[in-house]
Design a protein around this motif. Structure first.
Motif, PDB file in Angstrom:
ATOM      1  N   VAL A 191     -17.110 -72.720  26.394  1.00 19.48           N
ATOM      2  CA  VAL A 191     -17.748 -73.076  25.126  1.00 19.48           C
ATOM      3  C   VAL A 191     -17.607 -71.900  24.156  1.00 19.48           C
ATOM      4  CG1 VAL A 191     -19.910 -73.699  23.981  1.00 19.48           C
ATOM      5  CG2 VAL A 191     -19.382 -74.628  26.242  1.00 19.48           C
ATOM      6  N   SER A 192     -17.184 -72.193  22.947  1.00 17.23           N
ATOM      7  CA  SER A 192     -17.078 -71.156  21.921  1.00 17.23           C
ATOM      8  C   SER A 192     -17.690 -71.667  20.621  1.00 17.23           C
ATOM      9  CB  SER A 192     -15.623 -70.744  21.700  1.00 17.23           C
ATOM     10  OG  SER A 192     -14.853 -71.847  21.269  1.00 17.23           O
ATOM     11  N   PHE A 193     -18.221 -70.719  19.837  1.00 19.87           N
ATOM     12  CA  PHE A 193     -18.832 -71.031  18.552  1.00 19.87           C
ATOM     13  C   PHE A 193     -17.897 -70.567  17.428  1.00 19.87           C
ATOM     14  CE2 PHE A 193     -23.207 -70.267  20.710  1.00 19.87           C
ATOM     15  CZ  PHE A 193     -23.154 -71.532  21.268  1.00 19.87           C
ATOM     16  N   GLU A 194     -17.507 -71.506  16.584  1.00 14.05           N
ATOM     17  CA  GLU A 194     -16.717 -71.187  15.392  1.00 14.05           C
ATOM     18  C   GLU A 194     -17.683 -71.171  14.212  1.00 14.05           C
ATOM     19  OE1 GLU A 194     -12.997 -72.999  12.742  1.00 14.05           O
ATOM     20  OE2 GLU A 194     -13.853 -74.139  14.407  1.00 14.05           O
ATOM     21  N   ILE A 195     -17.798 -70.031  13.545  1.00 12.44           N
ATOM     22  CA  ILE A 195     -18.816 -69.855  12.510  1.00 12.44           C
ATOM     23  C   ILE A 195     -18.164 -69.372  11.219  1.00 12.44           C
ATOM     24  CG2 ILE A 195     -20.962 -68.664  11.881  1.00 12.44           C
ATOM     25  CD1 ILE A 195     -21.432 -68.222  14.898  1.00 12.44           C
ATOM     26  N   TRP A 196     -18.543 -69.973  10.104  1.00  6.32           N
ATOM     27  CA  TRP A 196     -18.102 -69.482   8.812  1.00  6.32           C
ATOM     28  C   TRP A 196     -19.132 -69.855   7.746  1.00  6.32           C
ATOM     29  CZ3 TRP A 196     -16.463 -73.879  11.107  1.00  6.32           C
ATOM     30  CH2 TRP A 196     -16.426 -75.066  10.358  1.00  6.32           C
ATOM     31  N   ARG A 197     -19.208 -69.007   6.725  1.00  6.05           N
ATOM     32  CA  ARG A 197     -20.128 -69.279   5.623  1.00  6.05           C
ATOM     33  C   ARG A 197     -19.490 -70.284   4.675  1.00  6.05           C
ATOM     34  NH1 ARG A 197     -23.619 -65.050   1.858  1.00  6.05           N
ATOM     35  NH2 ARG A 197     -24.582 -66.660   0.560  1.00  6.05           N
ATOM     36  N   GLU A 198     -20.279 -71.210   4.167  1.00  5.23           N
ATOM     37  CA  GLU A 198     -19.752 -72.220   3.263  1.00  5.23           C
ATOM     38  C   GLU A 198     -19.149 -71.562   2.031  1.00  5.23           C
ATOM     39  OE1 GLU A 198     -22.796 -75.034   2.361  1.00  5.23           O
ATOM     40  OE2 GLU A 198     -22.681 -76.024   4.324  1.00  5.23           O
ATOM     41  N   GLY A 199     -17.933 -71.982   1.689  1.00  2.00           N
ATOM     42  CA  GLY A 199     -17.234 -71.430   0.547  1.00  2.00           C
ATOM     43  C   GLY A 199     -16.332 -70.268   0.875  1.00  2.00           C
ATOM     44  N   GLN A 200     -16.332 -69.822   2.143  1.00  2.00           N
ATOM     45  CA  GLN A 200     -15.484 -68.713   2.548  1.00  2.00           C
ATOM     46  C   GLN A 200     -14.431 -69.178   3.541  1.00  2.00           C
ATOM     47  OE1 GLN A 200     -17.913 -65.474   3.952  1.00  2.00           O
ATOM     48  NE2 GLN A 200     -18.708 -65.005   1.915  1.00  2.00           N
ATOM     49  N   GLU A 201     -13.284 -68.520   3.541  1.00  5.06           N
ATOM     50  CA  GLU A 201     -12.176 -68.925   4.396  1.00  5.06           C
ATOM     51  C   GLU A 201     -12.235 -68.297   5.781  1.00  5.06           C
ATOM     52  OE1 GLU A 201      -8.367 -68.491   2.599  1.00  5.06           O
ATOM     53  OE2 GLU A 201      -9.032 -69.122   0.613  1.00  5.06           O
ATOM     54  N   LYS A 202     -12.892 -67.149   5.919  1.00  3.02           N
ATOM     55  CA  LYS A 202     -12.902 -66.424   7.182  1.00  3.02           C
ATOM     56  C   LYS A 202     -13.753 -67.152   8.222  1.00  3.02           C
ATOM     57  CE  LYS A 202     -14.041 -61.961   9.268  1.00  3.02           C
ATOM     58  NZ  LYS A 202     -14.610 -60.609   9.038  1.00  3.02           N
ATOM     59  N   HIS A 203     -13.142 -67.469   9.369  1.00  2.00           N
ATOM     60  CA  HIS A 203     -13.846 -68.108  10.476  1.00  2.00           C
ATOM     61  C   HIS A 203     -13.959 -67.110  11.633  1.00  2.00           C
ATOM     62  CE1 HIS A 203     -13.264 -72.574   9.288  1.00  2.00           C
ATOM     63  NE2 HIS A 203     -13.184 -71.803   8.215  1.00  2.00           N
ATOM     64  N   GLU A 204     -15.126 -67.053  12.240  1.00  2.00           N
ATOM     65  CA  GLU A 204     -15.355 -66.159  13.378  1.00  2.00           C
ATOM     66  C   GLU A 204     -15.539 -66.993  14.642  1.00  2.00           C
ATOM     67  OE1 GLU A 204     -18.474 -62.663  14.878  1.00  2.00           O
ATOM     68  OE2 GLU A 204     -18.837 -63.752  13.011  1.00  2.00           O
ATOM     69  N   PHE A 205     -14.893 -66.584  15.728  1.00  2.00           N
ATOM     70  CA  PHE A 205     -15.014 -67.287  16.995  1.00  2.00           C
ATOM     71  C   PHE A 205     -15.761 -66.397  17.992  1.00  2.00           C
ATOM     72  CE2 PHE A 205     -11.602 -69.529  14.947  1.00  2.00           C
ATOM     73  CZ  PHE A 205     -11.711 -70.840  15.393  1.00  2.00           C
ATOM     74  N   GLY A 226     -27.810 -67.736   3.503  1.00  2.00           N
ATOM     75  CA  GLY A 226     -26.991 -68.812   2.955  1.00  2.00           C
ATOM     76  C   GLY A 226     -26.741 -69.888   3.982  1.00  2.00           C
ATOM     77  N   ASN A 227     -25.908 -70.840   3.634  1.00  2.00           N
ATOM     78  CA  ASN A 227     -25.556 -71.941   4.528  1.00  2.00           C
ATOM     79  C   ASN A 227     -24.268 -71.617   5.279  1.00  2.00           C
ATOM     80  OD1 ASN A 227     -27.756 -73.580   3.839  1.00  2.00           O
ATOM     81  ND2 ASN A 227     -26.671 -74.453   2.096  1.00  2.00           N
ATOM     82  N   TYR A 228     -24.311 -71.817   6.585  1.00  2.00           N
ATOM     83  CA  TYR A 228     -23.162 -71.553   7.444  1.00  2.00           C
ATOM     84  C   TYR A 228     -22.810 -72.817   8.230  1.00  2.00           C
ATOM     85  CZ  TYR A 228     -23.754 -66.507   6.663  1.00  2.00           C
ATOM     86  OH  TYR A 228     -23.844 -65.256   6.100  1.00  2.00           O
ATOM     87  N   GLN A 229     -21.545 -72.945   8.604  1.00  2.00           N
ATOM     88  CA  GLN A 229     -21.092 -74.030   9.455  1.00  2.00           C
ATOM     89  C   GLN A 229     -20.913 -73.494  10.874  1.00  2.00           C
ATOM     90  OE1 GLN A 229     -20.626 -77.341   8.424  1.00  2.00           O
ATOM     91  NE2 GLN A 229     -21.604 -76.580   6.567  1.00  2.00           N
ATOM     92  N   LEU A 230     -21.428 -74.232  11.836  1.00  2.00           N
ATOM     93  CA  LEU A 230     -21.277 -73.892  13.252  1.00  2.00           C
ATOM     94  C   LEU A 230     -20.547 -75.034  13.932  1.00  2.00           C
ATOM     95  CD1 LEU A 230     -21.876 -72.378  15.919  1.00  2.00           C
ATOM     96  CD2 LEU A 230     -24.104 -73.532  15.964  1.00  2.00           C
ATOM     97  N   ASN A 231     -19.322 -74.756  14.361  1.00  2.00           N
ATOM     98  CA  ASN A 231     -18.522 -75.755  15.065  1.00  2.00           C
ATOM     99  C   ASN A 231     -18.476 -75.367  16.544  1.00  2.00           C
ATOM    100  OD1 ASN A 231     -16.984 -78.032  15.383  1.00  2.00           O
ATOM    101  ND2 ASN A 231     -15.085 -77.107  14.692  1.00  2.00           N
ATOM    102  N   VAL A 232     -19.073 -76.190  17.395  1.00  2.00           N
ATOM    103  CA  VAL A 232     -19.156 -75.902  18.824  1.00  2.00           C
ATOM    104  C   VAL A 232     -17.961 -76.543  19.528  1.00  2.00           C
ATOM    105  CG1 VAL A 232     -20.555 -76.077  20.911  1.00  2.00           C
ATOM    106  CG2 VAL A 232     -21.671 -75.842  18.681  1.00  2.00           C
ATOM    107  N   HIS A 233     -17.127 -75.713  20.157  1.00  2.00           N
ATOM    108  CA  HIS A 233     -15.946 -76.198  20.882  1.00  2.00           C
ATOM    109  C   HIS A 233     -16.250 -76.198  22.381  1.00  2.00           C
ATOM    110  CE1 HIS A 233     -13.022 -75.914  17.482  1.00  2.00           C
ATOM    111  NE2 HIS A 233     -13.900 -75.024  17.045  1.00  2.00           N
TER     112      HIS A 233
END
Length: 250
Positions: A191-205, A226-233
């Motif tokens: 399981v990995s978490f893909e995280i990035w702030r809304e409006g930014q291109e940089k994604h952190e895994f 701020g608002n962040y997106q968390l994509n759980v893989h």
């Protein structure tokens, strides 16, 4: 004295008018339209060795999106754990595309990951390479003899955020999810978490560690509120699932 009173009266009228206009503009503020992503795959029968163009059309409010922050195509072959990620190139008129050589026959899950205008959308479609009936028969044979746990299909996996506390900026936060497969805890998965702030291109895994009974955790320090997106893989055997959440960092 009359001039002073008149000046004060005019000032009050201007302030009231300004406040009224501000409230009206707030009431009339429109909610941004949803980011629409249409994944287009070839409909004709394709044979092994075919070079296939993957296309996705991005729009918002009926208008083409020409300024997407990121468009990627994720391709996962049925029965394999690792997927391949391709960068989508802007073709104009809201169209983004990538080309891939499919050397082997099989069933492929294609997911279009699109980030644009503080939104994220990732539709998926199935692409068959080779004779469709033969591919389906091979998939059935490959799964026969496996345990029930090993031949779950898309939609059997669910992800639940475990913390009700909003993350705080400039401090270490614990992100925790519960992963289930048909209402049973899914263990021994990657399981990995893909995280990035809304409006930014940089994604952190970030790789999450299993703490038992289907719960996976990882620490994350957010640099700002701020608002962040968390994509759980989630990856295990042939399973490859992901689920998107929105985090509000205070």
């Amino acid at each position: 004295m009359k001039k002073v009173v008149l000046s004060i009266t005019i000032l009050m009228v201007l302030l009231i008018s300004a406040c009224g206009n501000g409230e009206e503009s707030g009431q009339n503020a429109e909610v941004p339209a949803i980011l629409e992503v249409e994944l287009n795959l070839p409909e004709e029968e394709l044979q092994p060795g075919a070079e296939v163009t993957l296309e996705t059309y991005v729009s918002q409010g009926g208008e083409a999106v020409e300024d997407a922050n990121e468009v990627k195509f994720e391709v996962l072959k049925e029965g394999e754990a690792d997927s391949e990620m391709l960068e989508g190139e802007h073709q104009g008129d809201g169209l983004y595309a990538a080309t891939m050589l499919f050397a082997e026959a099989g069933s492929y899950k294609v997911t279009s990951h699109v980030t644009a205008r503080d939104m994220h959308n990732m539709p998926s479609e199935t692409l068959i390479i080779g004779n469709a009936s033969e591919v389906e028969a091979e998939d059935t044979d490959a799964h026969s003899g496996e345990s029930e746990h090993h031949h779950e299909h898309e939609g059997a996996v669910t992800v639940e955020l475990q913390s009700d506390v909003e993350p705080q900026a400039n401090q270490e936060n614990e992100l925790s999810v519960l992963v289930k497969e048909k209402d049973n805890p899914l263990t021994d998965a990657k399981v990995s978490f893909e995280i990035w702030r809304e409006g930014q291109e940089k994604h952190e895994f970030i790789d999450a560690k299993e703490t038992g009974n289907g719960i996976y955790k990882a620490g994350k320090a957010f640099e700002s509120a701020g608002n962040y997106q968390l994509n759980v893989h989630i990856n295990k055997d042939h399973l490859h699932e992901h689920q998107l959440f929105t985090l509000t960092v205070k």
